[in-house]
Structure formats: C-alpha cells, structure tokens
Design an enzyme around this catalytic site. Structure first.
Site, mmCIF file in Angstrom:
data_model
loop_
_atom_site.group_PDB
_atom_site.id
_atom_site.type_symbol
_atom_site.label_atom_id
_atom_site.label_comp_id
_atom_site.label_asym_id
_atom_site.label_seq_id
_atom_site.Cartn_x
_atom_site.Cartn_y
_atom_site.Cartn_z
ATOM 1 N N THR B 374 17.384 -1.408 -25.177
ATOM 2 C CA THR B 374 15.692 -1.175 -25.334
ATOM 3 C C THR B 374 15.426 0.178 -26.515
ATOM 4 O O THR B 374 16.384 0.853 -26.416
ATOM 5 C CB THR B 374 15.019 -1.002 -24.152
ATOM 6 O OG1 THR B 374 16.136 -0.084 -23.210
ATOM 7 C CG2 THR B 374 15.226 -1.852 -23.505
ATOM 8 N N SER B 400 10.308 7.359 -26.615
ATOM 9 C CA SER B 400 10.440 6.046 -27.049
ATOM 10 C C SER B 400 10.638 6.065 -28.253
ATOM 11 O O SER B 400 10.999 7.239 -29.179
ATOM 12 C CB SER B 400 8.824 6.546 -27.553
ATOM 13 O OG SER B 400 8.267 5.514 -28.180
ATOM 14 N N ARG B 401 11.761 5.689 -29.276
ATOM 15 C CA ARG B 401 12.879 5.888 -29.813
ATOM 16 C C ARG B 401 12.104 5.340 -31.304
ATOM 17 O O ARG B 401 11.827 5.898 -32.473
ATOM 18 C CB ARG B 401 13.525 5.406 -30.206
ATOM 19 C CG ARG B 401 14.710 5.979 -29.043
ATOM 20 C CD ARG B 401 16.342 5.310 -29.231
ATOM 21 N NE ARG B 401 16.429 5.488 -27.649
ATOM 22 C CZ ARG B 401 17.227 5.387 -26.481
ATOM 23 N NH1 ARG B 401 16.993 3.532 -27.303
ATOM 24 N NH2 ARG B 401 17.788 5.000 -25.790
ATOM 25 N N VAL B 402 10.708 4.350 -31.273
ATOM 26 C CA VAL B 402 10.408 3.899 -32.567
ATOM 27 C C VAL B 402 8.514 4.021 -32.434
ATOM 28 O O VAL B 402 8.001 4.289 -33.786
ATOM 29 C CB VAL B 402 11.038 2.207 -32.531
ATOM 30 C CG1 VAL B 402 12.373 2.859 -33.101
ATOM 31 C CG2 VAL B 402 10.437 1.626 -31.745
#
Lengths: 133, 537
Positions: B374, B400-402
């Site tokens: 994810t 949250s990476r993006v």
C-alpha cells in the site's frame, strides 16, 4: 497422488509393455507385467501398482468410446461413426454403444474427457439455462 | 363467391364432406410447414465439452479427474447448478473451489468446462444493494438489472494509463485528513488490533463521500465528481454486516454504496473471491471515468480463507502455513486500484484495505506484506483507544506516502505542521513525567499537543467537511484555543464547528470554492472565529 508422480517414467514403460503393436492393452501382457513385478519386488511396490492402475485406466479410457443414442441406431451408422473416430484419433477404438432415453433424440459421444453432443436433452438444458440466467 | 371469401380451414365442422376434407388437408399442410421451418432453422452442429468426474470432495473443494482442456480460473459446471473455479491444474487431476451449496454433490458426479471466466454484474444498478461474492442479490430487493459484467480476475492497469494521485479523498475525520491525507487512487491501509475502530474509519469515510456527493449534486457544479463506494465484508459476523448496513442506511449513504458480503458462515471460496468481485465492480467506475472507493474489511481474514483453500488443495505451505503466493494474492488485488490519466478516462479507484494485528504486532507476515504493497497506513493503537482518544490514530506509525500531494492548499497551509507537533508532544509527554521543572518551550509544546489531541477527538458517523476542518485547524494554529482549558477543547471544537456551519458559512464557502487560504478568506475567517470566541463560554 503426489507421491505417485515419482514413478511416472517407470509406469509409462510398464503400460507400453502391456500394449500390443497397435497400442491396444491386452490382458495377457498385463499379466506378464504383474508377474514380473511380483518376482522382482521393487521398492515402493504398492505405489508402483497404484500408479500403474491409474495409468492403465487412463489408457483404457482413451481406447474406449462411449456412444449413446436417443433411439436405437442402425449398424451402418455405428460403423461409419467408428471409422470417422478411428481416423480422427489415428488408432483403433472400441465403441461401446448404448441407448439413453434421457437424450430423447440425438447422440452423445464421449472420447476420453471430451463429450460431443447433439441431443434434444442438451438443447432443452441450454434453453432452460438461457431462460433462467 | 362464398368459397372465395373464406379459406378452407373455416369448414372443419361443415356438413359438406368435401369441404370438411379440404379443411383438414389445409390445417395439416400448415402444421407440417410450421414444423419443417422449425427443423430448417435448427442448427445441427454438435457441441463439444470437456468433462471430468469428481474423485474427492471436501471442505468446499473438489478434485476432478479429467477436464484435460480446462483453463486456469475457468468456471466449472457441476450438477444442480453448482459452479466451481479451477485453481489447481495438475498432471492427473484438477482442483476446483466450489461456490454455492455443495451438499447435493457426490463423488462420481460429472463436471464440465464452460469456457468462461467468473464474472460479476457491474454498473450503477448495484448501488444501494447487498450482493454475495458472485454478485447475486442478498437483500431481497429483487434481481439486479445490470447489462454489463466484468471478470473477477483482471490484470491491473499498466504504467501508461496511470497518473499520479492529485485529487483529495476527504474522509471527514480530522486526524486522518490532516496527518495522513488520502488521495483518489491511493491504497491506504487501516491497521490495528481488534476493536480499535478500523471499520469505523472506513464507514465514516463512506458516509463522508455520500455527504459530499449530495452537496455536490445539489450545487449543480458540472465539474463535480462523485465518489461511489464499495464495501467488501470478508469473514465477518452477519450481525456486524447488518449493523454496518443499518449505519449506512441511517446516514443516508446507502444510495452510493454497494456491499459485497462473504460472511464467516460462507464457504472459504466465496470469502476468497469477494474482494476480487468488489474490485471488478469498482473498476467499472474507474474505467468509465468516475471515482470509486473500495473498502476491504478485512484482508487478514481473506488471507486465512485463502490459506484454508490452499491447504485443502494440498499446495505447499510456507510461513505460518500460508501458501507461497499469499503476497501475490494481495498485490494483484491492490494494484488494481489506480488513478487513470485523461487519455484513459481520468477515473480512479481508491482502496482502503483493513488488516487486523495481534497484540499490536505490525511485523506479522500478512501485515508487513500489505504495508509494503500500500501507499501508507493508518495505525490504530489499543492504548489510545482505551484512553478515550478516538479515532486512535498513532502519529508515529501512520503515514501517507502520496496523499499530501492531493491535499487542498488551504488545508495544507493550516495542517502542515500538526503531525510534527503532535509527534513532539507524544515524545515530550513521555519524558515530562520524570521532570518537575519544565522550560517554557517544552511547556508550550505540551499545552499545544494536549489541545490538538482533544481537537482530534471525533465521534463515529460524524464526518466534518474540509472547509470546516480548515477553519478549526486555522483557529488552533492562531492560538484561539490557547485560553480554553484542555478539558473544554473538544466542546469548543464542536461549538466552533456548529458556528462555522451556520454564521461562519461565508468564510467556509470561500475556502470550498477557491481551495486556498488567501488574505481575504483569512480576514473573514478571523472575524468569524473572533465572533465565535466571544460567544463561547
């Protein structure tokens, strides 16, 4: 079943020994193979026999064609069917012909695990499926 | 003259024998003609099917001898309309998982190939419905009138049609939207122990989408893009699923939601298939230029169902008895969620998979697999939950990476530093227990942190719109909460929220329409918050 795969090559050889020059399995040849195995008593004798039985069944199924007709077929139809199937499979087949009233009319040919069918029963079942889906 | 005007068929009861005979001959001719035409129209082509025989049958899995021409994942037809899927293609037999009532099947029954892959109905007709793993209705609302179907197993979109995540997906939960923002097309894992509020976060997100959808449709904005939701319940108790449906119905969100249910009582084959079926339903929206959100609740149970199937199919087992392809099981599912570019319709499918940990252990086999697949995770802590901090989002472990790329500018401006502040607070709070004298900076950090914690406390099914969230966060950043006692912050937040939704609407509408926090907006916001502060006691 997984364990029996290790005897694949041996079993295939045994089935070859059980078949005549036309590739048909013969009772006398099977007896010879069995007595040979009994004499030498190889390691995993029971598993080899099980794998041999499985392979023999598979080969026999390839040689046997089950033909069912909705009504009583005539001899000329059967012989014409046999010659056609022999040509398709390129070896002599043993036809087991029977009458199946459930088909109502038409035929059903089972060759190994392929079934060729054109009968009233199959059409009715297709119709029923198309109406219910 | 009389004979010319009437046909011969009109005299079957005529006293004249000649006319009677003519009439019968005419009827017979018509009947034979009708049958002859029917025979001519019939095709005489025989059908060829590949058949096999059931050799063993156990725990929803059948081993079939034959079926030499079967395809991987092909649907297999068993007697009494039972369907199966070919999963194991071995040298001498085929392993099939069975869908439906298997009690009518027995050894020796015939199985036949269908030439079809398992497909499920897709489209907007499924909105507001509860379906099973193969798309059959379970809600007693009648048949699903959908013309389209899509295969359950599909290849994920490749590199070319994809695009970076650039649009926000608001959850309506302040702690999530500010610290771990989610974008449309992102895969954000919700992870935590049992009873820590994982499903609540997912359901609140769905409720917020419905709220935004209604607001957008009401505004008549032609550029508004609604988000349709799919909730996949895997291995859950029927009572829990019923409760979820009730919550969604009560909040008016059900009209935008499809529920795919494979409860614990269902066979493992259905539990294994349900996420893929739900994904196919979501992909339809994505491929047709729309936005969709899918919740997989939960993938731990999905992995367990797959392990059960694999063990019965005698596949070699690996760590924790899971089969070797358990990573692929989830990666191929989650890779299907994507944001497509304009050339491919500009649609998106956002995924919120849920994973249940044991004793807070995120280093388990399935949790680490899904974490690595994810684009971030929301980790929920049992300790925080028990302290009454709900949602119990762990600041340190959530990421949250993006999603931050998709946050609206106004919100980014006010919430940019909050994660760092809260992380510092947690660290300082742990050390401050041993210190009697604290310096002013540390004390200020602790005060601010304690207020942020209170600010983020939010009840279930109570999402907050992004413009109101921006206003609340702005008030916090501009020290409006500093004079309020920590124990009153939550009450103050609720009060400010109510105020902004009524009297302070103008400032909120400006944030909503521009998405920015310009000078004019900030002035209006300041005057609204000051007004509220005067009235708040």
């Amino acid at each position: 079943m997984v364990m029996l795969f290790r005897y694949n090559n041996l079993v295939r050889e045994l089935v070859n020994k059980s078949s005549n020059e036309h590739g048909i399995i013969e009772m006398s040849l099977v007896n010879e193979v069995l007595s040979g195995l009994r004499e030498c008593k190889p390691t995993g004798h029971r598993d080899i026999l099980k794998a041999y039985l499985f392979e023999i069944r598979k080969t026999l199924r390839k040689q046997l064609v089950e033909v069912e007709f909705g009504c009583q077929p005539n001899e000329s139809l059967i012989s014409s069917l046999k010659s056609k199937l022999d040509t398709i499979t390129s070896h002599s087949l043993d036809l087991q012909v029977s009458k199946n009233d459930q088909l109502i009319a038409g035929y059903r040919v089972r060759l190994v695990d392929d079934v060729f069918e054109d009968s009233i029963q199959s059409r009715l079942s297709k119709l029923s499926q198309s109406l219910t889906s | 003259m009389f004979l010319k005007t009437q046909s011969n068929q009109d005299y079957p009861n005529s006293p004249n024998p000649l006319l009677r005979k003519l009439s019968y001959l005419s009827i017979m001719s018509s009947i034979t003609e009708l049958i002859r035409k029917e025979i001519e129209s019939l095709s005489t082509d025989s059908t060829r099917t590949n058949v096999g025989t059931i050799t063993t049958l156990a725990d929803g899995v059948a081993r079939v001898d034959g079926l030499s021409k079967v395809m991987y994942n092909e649907m297999i037809e068993f007697p009494n309309n039972v369907l199966g899927i070919a999963l194991n293609l071995e040298e001498n037999s085929v392993g099939c998982i069975l869908l439906g009532d298997v009690s009518s099947l027995k050894e020796g029954d015939e199985a036949r190939t269908t030439g079809r892959l398992l497909s499920v109905p897709v489209g907007k007709e499924l909105l507001g419905r509860v379906v099973d793993a193969v798309g059959r209705p379970m809600d007693g609302k009648g048949a699903i009138k959908s013309d389209e179907t899509l295969p359950v197993e599909r290849i994920a979109p490749g590199i070319i049609p994809r695009k970076s995540v650039d649009q926000p997906l608001q959850t309506g939960i302040m702690a999530v939207d500010s610290m771990v923002p989610i974008g449309r097309g992102q895969r954000e894992l919700i992870i935590g122990d049992r009873s820590t509020g994982k499903t609540t976060i997912a359901i609140d997100t769905i409720i917020n989408q419905a709220k935004i959808n209604k607001q957008g449709e009401k505004s008549g904005d032609p550029n508004f893009r609604p988000v349709y939701c799919i909730y996949v319940a895997v291995g859950q108790k029927n009572a829990n699923v019923a409760r979820t449906i009730k919550t969604l119905e009560e909040s008016g969100a059900m009209e935008y939601v499809t529920i795919v249910s494979a409860p614990a009582a269902d066979n493992p084959a259905n539990q294994y298939l349900a996420p893929y079926s739900g994904c196919a339903m979501g992909e339809w929206y994505m491929e047709n230029g729309m936005d969709a959100l899918i919740v997989y609740d939960d993938l731990s149970k999905h992995a367990v169902a797959y392990r059960q199937i694999s063990l019965i199919l005698k596949r070699p087992s690996g760590r924790e008895a899971y089969p070797g392809d358990v990573f692929y099981l989830h990666s191929r599912l989650l890779e299907r969620s994507a944001r497509l570019n304009e050339d491919s319709g500009n649609g998106s499918l956002t995924a919120l998979p849920i994973i249940e940990t044991q004793m807070g252990d995120v280093s388990g086999y399935i949790p680490t697999n899904v974490i690595s697949i994810t684009d971030g995770q929301i980790f929920l802590e049992t300790d925080l939950f028990n302290k009454g901090i709900r949602p119990a989002v762990s600041v340190g472990l959530s990421v949250s990476r993006v999603g931050s790329a998709a946050q609206i500018k106004a919100y980014k401006k006010v919430a940019g530093k909050v994660k760092l502040e809260l992380a510092q607070f947690r660290e300082l709070a742990a050390f401050s227990q041993f210190e009697s004298d604290l310096d002013a900076t540390t004390k200020a950090s602790l005060d601010r942190g304690a207020r942020i914690v209170e600010l983020f406390k939010q009840t279930a099914s109570n999402p907050i719109s992004v413009e109101v969230q921006t206003a609340i966060m702005w008030a916090m950043q501009n020290n409006f909460f500093d004079s309020i006692a920590v124990s009153d912050v939550n009450r103050a937040t609720q009060s400010l929220r109510d105020y902004m939704e009524t009297q302070g609407k103008e400032a909120c509408e400006l944030i909503y329409s521009t998405g920015k926090l310009e000078e004019e907006t900030e002035q209006k916001l300041r005057s609204a918050v000051e007004d509220w502060k005067r009235t708040f006691s």
